[in-house]
Design a protein around this motif. Structure first.
Motif, mmCIF file in Angstrom:
data_model
loop_
_atom_site.group_PDB
_atom_site.id
_atom_site.type_symbol
_atom_site.label_atom_id
_atom_site.label_comp_id
_atom_site.label_asym_id
_atom_site.label_seq_id
_atom_site.Cartn_x
_atom_site.Cartn_y
_atom_site.Cartn_z
ATOM 1 N N UNK A 326 43.767 40.872 18.283
ATOM 2 C CA UNK A 326 42.442 41.307 18.760
ATOM 3 C C UNK A 326 41.883 41.083 20.062
ATOM 4 N N UNK A 327 41.818 39.816 20.567
ATOM 5 C CA UNK A 327 41.936 39.466 22.004
ATOM 6 C C UNK A 327 42.843 40.165 23.122
ATOM 7 N N UNK A 328 44.195 40.717 22.576
ATOM 8 C CA UNK A 328 44.862 41.307 23.958
ATOM 9 C C UNK A 328 44.360 43.036 23.850
ATOM 10 N N UNK A 329 43.898 43.118 21.696
ATOM 11 C CA UNK A 329 43.491 44.697 22.025
ATOM 12 C C UNK A 329 42.161 44.930 22.571
ATOM 13 N N UNK A 331 40.770 43.205 25.861
ATOM 14 C CA UNK A 331 41.636 43.607 26.875
ATOM 15 C C UNK A 331 41.563 44.670 27.139
ATOM 16 N N UNK A 332 43.051 45.586 27.034
ATOM 17 C CA UNK A 332 43.248 46.951 26.960
ATOM 18 C C UNK A 332 42.210 47.678 26.837
ATOM 19 N N UNK A 333 41.223 47.877 25.749
ATOM 20 C CA UNK A 333 40.516 48.441 25.458
ATOM 21 C C UNK A 333 39.236 48.328 27.370
ATOM 22 N N UNK A 334 38.690 47.748 27.643
ATOM 23 C CA UNK A 334 38.592 47.431 28.798
ATOM 24 C C UNK A 334 38.468 47.621 30.173
ATOM 25 N N UNK A 335 39.972 47.347 30.272
ATOM 26 C CA UNK A 335 40.663 47.185 31.126
ATOM 27 C C UNK A 335 41.277 48.653 31.902
ATOM 28 N N UNK A 336 41.560 48.194 32.968
ATOM 29 C CA UNK A 336 41.678 49.679 33.577
ATOM 30 C C UNK A 336 43.784 50.012 33.592
ATOM 31 N N UNK A 337 43.460 51.090 32.500
ATOM 32 C CA UNK A 337 45.291 50.960 31.860
ATOM 33 C C UNK A 337 45.781 51.889 32.281
ATOM 34 N N UNK A 338 46.817 52.287 32.811
ATOM 35 C CA UNK A 338 47.350 53.581 33.397
ATOM 36 C C UNK A 338 48.549 53.654 32.467
ATOM 37 N N UNK A 339 49.183 55.252 31.636
ATOM 38 C CA UNK A 339 50.361 54.748 30.981
ATOM 39 C C UNK A 339 51.310 55.718 32.011
#
Length: 361
Positions: A326-329, A331-339
């Motif tokens: 859950x903590x990883x999910x 963080x992914x939702x709130x971070x600057x993620x680029x695919x």
């Protein structure tokens, strides 16, 4: 008959007896027990005994010094062998480890960190920094970086979750981006396929890993053993010691602090902060916590979609189901993620990384 006529034989015997009486007698030997000799011997004997005692004492002192020197040399030799006390060498492979005995710390037993030269088969050399306790207050990253020859206030690329060289052709793009931006690459010290490109372009490639989970390179090894240090790294930071059960997550705080120090410098007047980016290769799940820390630090995360973890991240961003914590999910939702798409090439990856280091806020 005349008495003067004597027998010729008797006359000859008389002459012989006279001649024998005239021959000198052999000299008599002097007695060694004369009073004068006894006095001299009585005076010299104590002196000879004293000299013999002094010689024996000097020999004993020389023997002690020699044995002490041998012990000191043996201890120094044992200390200088990075034992493979470091990098979790396999017990049977210790003697084959190519580690120079050049030490830069005068008293490694008292220092919280030491620096050595690690020589790989083939002649490649890496600076080896061993940190027994990463939580020690005596760890001064600025001094360590200076001794290792790593400049501060530089961009940093953190390579997370790389395992094996299956993506070597793609990861060459990261080495190109680092070369064009004068960035430093930090990974786990194991083989990922980027090493040759970094060595060719003279890009600083720093590996941070726990001693408990890695092994030394040997003459006979092909470089494919599980946990074997990879040639091509310019620097290796080894955390902990053999038998302390330190895991990969245990090295994350030191790795993050190291990245922050390199990109921010001392933070005093005249210094400036450079950017950092996390490239999530995603071949294994040992990197999840360091990705969380990178997101919390505000770094952009470039996720390679064509990997197990990359597909999980893509599912999380699309609102689908994921097996990640859950903590990883969160963080992914709130971070600057680029695919980064599976169809991307090394040139595309180099452009994407360069863009984030040079332009991204």
């Amino acid at each position: 008959m005349d008495s003067r006529r004597s027998n010729p034989k008797s006359k000859r015997s008389q002459e012989e007896s006279k001649s024998s009486s005239r021959s000198p007698s052999p000299p008599k030997e002097k007695s060694s027990d004369s009073p004068k000799d006894n006095i001299i011997n009585s005076l010299l004997q104590p002196l000879e005994e004293k000299i013999q005692e002094e010689v024996k004492e000097e020999l004993r002192e020389t023997s002690k010094k020699s044995s002490k020197l041998n012990r000191m040399q043996e201890e120094e030799y044992q200390e200088n062998i990075v034992t493979p006390t470091s990098l979790v060498p396999v017990e049977s492979e210790g003697p084959h480890t190519f580690v120079t005995q050049k030490k830069e710390e005068e008293k490694p037993g008292e220092a919280p960190w030491t620096i050595n030269d690690l020589l790989f088969p083939g002649g490649k050399v890496a600076k080896l920094c061993r940190i027994l306790n990463p939580r020690s207050k005596d760890i001064k990253l600025g001094e360590i970086l200076k001794r290792c020859g790593i400049n501060e206030s530089l961009p940093v690329i953190m390579l997370a979750g790389a395992e094996g060289d299956q993506k070597a052709r793609l990861l060459i793009g990261i080495a190109r981006a680092a070369y064009s931006t004068d960035a430093v690459i930090i990974d786990n010290g194991l083989k990922s396929g980027i090493e040759q490109a970094c060595a060719r372009k003279k890009v600083r490639l720093i590996g941070v890993c726990p001693e408990e989970l890695i092994v030394y390179p040997t003459k006979a090894s092909s470089g494919d053993r599980l946990g074997e240090l990879s040639a091509g790294h310019s620097h290796l930071f080894i955390v902990g010691s053999k038998g302390d059960n330190m895991r990969w997550d245990s090295t994350v705080p030191l790795k993050i602090d190291l990245i922050e120090r390199i990109r921010k410098g001392r933070g005093g007047p005249g210094s400036f902060t450079c950017r950092a980016i996390c490239v999530l290769v995603g071949d294994n799940s040992n990197c999840l916590w360091e990705v969380e820390k990178a997101i919390k630090a505000g770094w952009p995360v470039l996720v390679i979609e064509g990997s197990p973890i990359g597909r999980e991240v893509s599912s999380i961003l699309k609102g689908g189901h994921s097996t990640m914590g859950k903590s990883f999910q969160e963080a992914i939702r709130n971070g600057k993620i680029f695919m980064f798409p599976e169809s991307g090439t090394a040139e595309h990856l180099a452009s994407a990384v360069h863009l984030h280091l040079a332009v991204t806020l």
